[in-house]
Design a protein around this motif. Sequence first.
Motif, mmCIF file in Angstrom:
data_model
loop_
_atom_site.group_PDB
_atom_site.id
_atom_site.type_symbol
_atom_site.label_atom_id
_atom_site.label_comp_id
_atom_site.label_asym_id
_atom_site.label_seq_id
_atom_site.Cartn_x
_atom_site.Cartn_y
_atom_site.Cartn_z
ATOM 1 N N ASP A 184 4.844 0.906 -2.526
ATOM 2 C CA ASP A 184 5.246 1.896 -1.526
ATOM 3 C C ASP A 184 5.615 3.236 -2.158
ATOM 4 O O ASP A 184 5.510 4.279 -1.525
ATOM 5 N N LEU B 256 -0.164 -0.647 -7.339
ATOM 6 C CA LEU B 256 0.140 0.181 -6.177
ATOM 7 C C LEU B 256 1.324 -0.400 -5.411
ATOM 8 O O LEU B 256 1.351 -1.586 -5.087
ATOM 9 N N ALA C 240 -4.315 5.052 0.084
ATOM 10 C CA ALA C 240 -3.940 4.007 1.029
ATOM 11 C C ALA C 240 -5.170 3.461 1.745
ATOM 12 O O ALA C 240 -5.291 2.254 1.988
ATOM 13 N N ALA D 230 0.833 -1.198 0.000
ATOM 14 C CA ALA D 230 0.000 0.000 0.000
ATOM 15 C C ALA D 230 0.863 1.242 0.000
ATOM 16 O O ALA D 230 1.924 1.304 0.608
ATOM 17 N N LEU D 231 0.363 2.270 -0.674
ATOM 18 C CA LEU D 231 1.087 3.533 -0.765
ATOM 19 C C LEU D 231 1.247 4.139 0.617
ATOM 20 O O LEU D 231 0.308 4.200 1.404
ATOM 21 N N ASP D 232 2.428 4.610 0.934
ATOM 22 C CA ASP D 232 2.720 5.222 2.220
ATOM 23 C C ASP D 232 1.997 6.570 2.316
ATOM 24 O O ASP D 232 2.291 7.495 1.555
ATOM 25 N N PRO D 233 1.040 6.738 3.227
ATOM 26 C CA PRO D 233 0.289 7.989 3.303
ATOM 27 C C PRO D 233 1.139 9.177 3.702
ATOM 28 O O PRO D 233 0.721 10.317 3.544
ATOM 29 N N SER E 139 -2.429 10.697 -1.093
ATOM 30 C CA SER E 139 -1.822 9.400 -0.765
ATOM 31 C C SER E 139 -2.581 8.703 0.347
ATOM 32 O O SER E 139 -2.753 7.480 0.333
ATOM 33 N N GLN F 215 -7.021 1.110 -0.667
ATOM 34 C CA GLN F 215 -6.344 -0.179 -0.768
ATOM 35 C C GLN F 215 -6.601 -1.015 0.474
ATOM 36 O O GLN F 215 -6.852 -2.221 0.389
ATOM 37 N N ASP F 216 -6.561 -0.375 1.619
ATOM 38 C CA ASP F 216 -6.764 -1.109 2.861
ATOM 39 C C ASP F 216 -8.177 -1.675 2.928
ATOM 40 O O ASP F 216 -8.376 -2.839 3.322
#
Length: 499
Positions: free
Chosen positions: A444, A442, A63, A13-16, A59, A66-67
């Motif tokens: 990091d 997607l 995220a 998942a993309l780092d917020p 972001s 995705q979660d």
Amino acid sequence: MNREPEAHLRTGALDPAKPASLFSNYEVDPVFYDEMFSAPGVPREHCKALWEHLGRMSSADIAALQDRTEQSFLHEGITFSVYGDESAQERIIPIDLLPRVLDAGEWGQIERGLRQRLHALNLFLADIYAKEPAQILSDGIVPADLVYGCPQYRTQMRGLRVPLGIHVFLCGTDLVRTHDGFMVLEDNLRVPSGVSYMLANRRALKTSMRNLFRLHKVCGVEQYGKLLRKTLAEFAPTGVADPCIVLLTPGVYNSAYYEHMFLAREMGVELVQGKDLLVHNGFVYMRTTEGLQRVDVIYRRIDDDYIDPLAFRQDSQLGTPGLFYAYRMGNVAIANAPGTGVADDKSLYAYVPDIIRYYLNEEPLLANVETHLCREPEGLEYTLDNLQDLIVKVVGGSGGYGMLVGPHASADERAAYAAEIRKNPANYVSQPTLNLSRAPCLTDEGAAPRHVDLRPFVLCGQETRLVPGAFCRVALRPGSLVVNSSQGGGGKDLWVLPP
């Protein structure tokens, strides 16, 4: 079994905390067809709205999406099993948030090509299992020894009249795309799996991205369960107006057991094992709490060998004694029919274009991948001389097991594999390492390109039916060409847009 999420599931998942735009670091390599971009920073027309919407999202919001998508898979228990370690592991299949998008013209090309291909393969199976010598073999289009020597050829099916004259009611065909267009990588005709992931991916993304679905007017796949049941019902014995349909599973230890449960629930039919059925006076019955109930159609998710110990493997504990006799009598339908595996043998794959021309007098609408048969001297020589550039497969293999990816193998691995090829050349085929198309996934660092393929599902009964969707598989490891879930791959939703 140990149930553990794939590593990518939590770390992908993309780092917020990173404010960069989702696509700011995305690289478009001209070597590979990119499913979203025609050039760096230039989205394809049918992807533009999705690109613009995702590009405006923070972001943290991405995220969170995705979660939520991953959590829906965890709660549903959408699993597959991996074998080959010390013990089988049951894992949650990784799902990537970013959908792959096809326009109506692209999907139309795929649909026409798959209809043509399955029609020809069903005619081929009807021919080779006829009482008289197969015409296509007599005419020299396909080598007779390739068919009759195939482990999947079932002599028990010779001269048997199958319902509707159709051996394959469900086919899952793997497609790849390069700059040359879509190509068929392989046909899956025995017990094709993965359709539950197509439906589960859709549900997860539709829940997370409902506004985007409405904006794009994405074509629906939710009707698949009804179409599957409708198609199966068409195979019922003559005179049966309201057939009893069951899904036959090997049991909880099968790698696709989740899918068996899922599809039985989607269709509203009973999920049974061989021990739940019995044969009496040539008819098949299901044991229920209210007594015996006659079964008319069996959607089997069990290999030929294990269907009936009286007809195939005598040591099978999974099948039902006498089931094949009832099938021969026409008192029950089994779909797909036993013996269909001869038509998805990887050696026969090389002849499918000729099979289409022979039976339909048409040119194939979907191309094959160039294939070298090691059973032929020139194919063996070419394969051994170019092993470092080829992908080599076992003709009866599946799931990515037993495959050599030459460019990614060490010299020692290639040498060991070459020794195995020499022992039994007929067991192997080779293909060039294709520049498979890539789509954003997607990570990091934001969106990054990963290789993808497609597995649409074709239903064939009184008519041929497809839902506008597919299980889109993705190689989550950077640079990997192997999309199989058992080999580190994951899934995406496929969006087919209306005309």
